[in-house]
Write an enzyme that holds these catalytic residues in place. Sequence first.
Site, short mmCIF file in Angstrom:
data_model
loop_
_atom_site.label_atom_id
_atom_site.label_comp_id
_atom_site.label_asym_id
_atom_site.label_seq_id
_atom_site.Cartn_x
_atom_site.Cartn_y
_atom_site.Cartn_z
N GLU A 14 69.72 70.00 20.13
CA GLU A 14 70.25 71.33 20.47
C GLU A 14 70.43 72.16 19.21
OE1 GLU A 14 70.92 73.66 22.28
OE2 GLU A 14 71.26 73.05 24.35
N ASN A 142 74.94 78.22 28.08
CA ASN A 142 73.63 78.21 27.43
C ASN A 142 73.08 79.62 27.30
OD1 ASN A 142 72.46 75.67 26.49
ND2 ASN A 142 72.74 74.93 28.59
N ASP A 192 68.33 76.70 29.93
CA ASP A 192 69.01 76.08 28.79
C ASP A 192 69.06 77.11 27.67
OD1 ASP A 192 69.85 74.06 26.75
OD2 ASP A 192 69.38 72.66 28.35
#
Length: 281
Positions: A14, A142, A192
């Site tokens: 991430e 997100n 995301d």
Amino acid sequence: MSAVFDDRACELGEGPLWHPERQQFFWFDILGRRMLTHGPDGPESWPMEELTSAAGWIDRDTLLIATETGLYRFDLSTGAREPVARIEADRPETRSNDGRADPMGGFWIGTMGKSAEPRAGAIYRYFDGAVEKLFPDITIPNAICFAPDGRRAYIADTPRQRIWTVSLDAQGWPDAPPGVFVDLRADALNPDGAVVDSEGALWNAQWGAGRVARYLPDGSLDRVLDVPARQCTCPCIGGPALDRMIVTSAWEGLSAPDADDGRTFRLDPGCTGLPEPRVRL
């Protein structure tokens, strides 16, 4: 076409960041508790004391990192960290997730339950030495990113399968309620991480779909780039000419991960990105 940028598999990759002064990408393996980079000297990593998910840059040797207890200055030379602001430090059941610096020098960061408990998290903004909660009742924050002029932000709550947009005032604070930018429910897609390019289009990694999709400023789908990993998590545009994209991914929750699951990939976006703003402390 895609290629492997870094073959170290992340359980939950991430937060990719392009550092303009160091001319290199950084990203995190949240559950592996490490920060990674692949610079001129090859791959490097730093162990993280806590679950850490996102960063902004302060100067050549210092990042602002977001962890499960708040924001910290992180010295890339020594690995030392210094506290900047506490965020949900009294809630051991939550952690940080998606985050990004805004064009005014603030830093937005989302929190979530460590088991993705419904609406256990929120989205905050750090600016001028203070933290303010912007949006409560978030499950998996997100897609935090910003329009080129800094007057519009984008956010998502992954399980709700929508990306919202919200107008910002001259200081970067929301000045109207969020509205739907893209509704992905009909296609059962899970938004995301995201980033905006120099043309104002939003690139969104879609968890479980193995793809990054580009949406024009009016919300219409422009094109899709395939990613070899099923669970891609966040794109980032960087490089000396701001024309290179990397995309992180995760093997978290997969009973039989493929070789590509969790790797970080290089894609050709066919456009340029925006310079990454410096965080103001």
